[in-house]
Structure formats: structure tokens, C-alpha cells
Scaffold this motif. Sequence first.
Motif, PDB file in Angstrom:
ATOM      1  N   ASP A  33      27.374  79.705 167.750  1.00  0.00           N
ATOM      2  CA  ASP A  33      27.129  81.055 168.049  1.00  0.00           C
ATOM      3  C   ASP A  33      26.641  81.306 169.336  1.00  0.00           C
ATOM      4  N   LEU A  56      28.261  91.764 158.770  1.00  0.00           N
ATOM      5  CA  LEU A  56      26.868  91.621 158.995  1.00  0.00           C
ATOM      6  C   LEU A  56      26.259  92.765 159.596  1.00  0.00           C
ATOM      7  N   LEU A  63      19.939  89.157 160.853  1.00  0.00           N
ATOM      8  CA  LEU A  63      18.600  88.034 160.736  1.00  0.00           C
ATOM      9  C   LEU A  63      18.154  87.511 162.398  1.00  0.00           C
ATOM     10  N   GLY A  93      27.448  81.209 155.114  1.00  0.00           N
ATOM     11  CA  GLY A  93      27.410  81.085 153.637  1.00  0.00           C
ATOM     12  C   GLY A  93      28.340  79.858 153.286  1.00  0.00           C
ATOM     13  N   ALA A 180      25.749  81.478 148.720  1.00  0.00           N
ATOM     14  CA  ALA A 180      24.641  81.783 149.552  1.00  0.00           C
ATOM     15  C   ALA A 180      23.479  80.572 149.100  1.00  0.00           C
TER      16      ALA A 180
END
Length: 326
Positions: A33, A56, A63, A93, A180
Amino acid sequence: MEQPAAARIRVPATSANLGPAYDCAGLALSCWDSLDIAVTDGGLTVEVAGAGAGELPTDESHLVVRAFRAATAELGWTPAGLRLSARNTIPQGRGMGSSAAAVTAGVLAAWALCPDVAEVDAEAVLRLCSELEGHPDNVAPCLLGGATLSWTTPSGARAARLAVDPRIAPVLFVPATTLATHLARGLLPETVPHADAAHAAGRSALLVHALTRDPALLLEGTEDRLHQAQRAPAMPESAALLARLRADGHAAVVSGAGPCVLALAVLGPDEDAGALDAAVQVRALREATPAGWECRPLPVDPTGAVVTPLSGDHDAVSSGAPGTHP
Ligand SMILES: Nc1ncnc2c1ncn2[C@@H]1O[C@H](COP(=O)(O)OP(=O)(O)O)[C@@H](O)[C@H]1O
Ligand SMILES: N[C@@H](CCOP(=O)(O)O)C(=O)O
């Protein structure tokens, strides 16, 4: 020395546990990322492209923003405003450490941009990231790159880097489904029989030897009794793939909390190392890919998190452990 007003943070995917080393071993993978984070005059702007776009949150609950806020609170700094632009390639996830990457990016950004900080304190960053993530095994390789061992002390998490044998080639099997991590952790029993604890200790020690010196021992060194079977009901396809790969002699494990499956191929002509011809191994793994899954050879990322100032008049800010890009 003036701090940069903005920084680009690149953070790798990670595969935790590697079989028996539950909550303590992890491997950084070449899938990242990348986030541009800037201090502004006010407000919060969050843009997400790639993995998680449209799913998101784009507010304070994102987050990376939460981790950034936790770190700025520790640093005693309240930036006026924040702009975050994320380009994500780590699927969320799946057991590829996306949450650890997000937490690491947010905490590193706070350290890189805080006007009162001369350089990133790698120990403090690892400690806070591990607290936020709840376990250190993903954030350690995310920060440091390569393979790491991590453990928790009364004063916080610590980590050591392992020199991975260069013949080891990670191949990741990625399903379309998610699981999760907090749900997968809830499937584990409070206690385990002493024999299973002893098995985990022995296999974890063997794993380190196999990863660093003798890849021929990876199949035995990746045997697990602590978490994979216990979580299998939540990811039956992963459990079936794992069983099939291991029966065929591949050192396969559930990646993190799943549902991805990681195989550690051993490439090269050295028969003593248990190596098969590279093309044969990768072809065999590709052929084992279940319908609807993706097979992704992902080399080890040796560098870990990278912080690049986007403005300001001084050199790259880094923890000293994470690398820097010009
Ligand atoms: N790049 C990201 N940006 C914002 N939030 C993220 C990001 N990656 C993960 N998350 C958060 O973490 C959750 C996934 O974490 P987790 O269940 O631990 O899976 P993983 O195995 O991918 O780390 C997502 O649902 C999301 O809330
Ligand atoms: N040790 C943890 C690792 C979780 O990794 P993730 O990539 O699934 O977040 C666990 O097994 O719960």
C-alpha cells in the motif's frame, strides 16, 4: 530543522505465523500500500484507490487515521488538519496483514511529520503499532522487511530480523472470500494441551533453522497444532487446499489468520536443500490453485516500510530500520 509537510509511506503485505510460530513470526511480501499523508490548515480528507475503494471509511474511523491520531497523541502533537491519499494493493481481510500495514503507515506518518521529532524512533513505533494491532507478528516484518521474530516484554514489543535463505520463494493463494482476524482469533481455545505447546516450541525452533539455513526442513518446520485446524471450519476451502499442498510435499501454511494460503517453494538446483526445478515447483503450485482463487508468486520484501518526505528541506525521515526512498 524543518519537518516535511507531507510524506509518502509505502508499507508491505505480511504473512504471519508461518505455521507453528503463532503471533511471533512473519514475512514481508512484495505487495504494497502507498499513502501520501499531508498536514493541512484544517479538516480531514481521505481518498482511497485500489483495494478497499468505496468500502473503507473516509472519516476519522479509517484505520490509518486512527493510528495517526494515536501516535500524534503520544507525541503530544495536534496537527491542524490532515489529508490522506491511499493507493492500496494489499487485499483486506485475507491474512495478508492489511490492518498491520495501515497501522504502521499511520504511526510512521505521525513520526515523520511531527515538527518536534528529529528522527523516527523504531522501538517506539514497533511498540505502538503492536499495541494497536494487538499482536506484533505482522507489524514487525512490515516495519523491518524480510522475516522477523517478535515478542512482547513488559515495556512493549520487540523484534529481531532473520536472514531468509534466498532459495525460498513465497507463493500466495488468494481466495475471493474474506475472514476478519478478530473473528478467527475468537475461534481459538483459551488453553492447549502441554503436548501441543511442546510441539509448537519444537517446530517453531525448527522453522527458524529451515527458513535461514536448511529449507529442506520447511515441510516439518511449518507443522502447526495451535491454530490452523481450530480455524478450519471458518475457511474449509483453505483447509482443503492446505491439506492437498502439504500431502504433495509443499511447505504450505495458512497465511496469518487466513483465508489465504502461503506455500514456501524452494527454488534452485541444489538437491541437498530439497529444491526442485523452479519452473516445476511453480507450475505444480499453479495447477493446484482452486477455482476462483488467484495464485501469486510474491518474493520476500527485504526492505519493509519506506518513508519519503514529499516537501521540506531535509533528507528522508525513517525509523532507521525501515528503508528510505530518494
Ligand atoms: N489500507 C487500509 N486502510 C484502512 N483500513 C484498513 C486497511 N487495511 C485494513 N483495514 C482495516 O482492517 C480490516 C481488516 O483487518 P484484518 O481483519 O486484520 O485483516 P487482514 O488480515 O487483512 O489484516 C479492514 O476491514 C479495515 O477495517
Ligand atoms: N497471529 C495472527 C496473525 C493475523 O494476521 P492477519 O494478516 O490475518 O491480520 C493470527 O493468526 O491471528
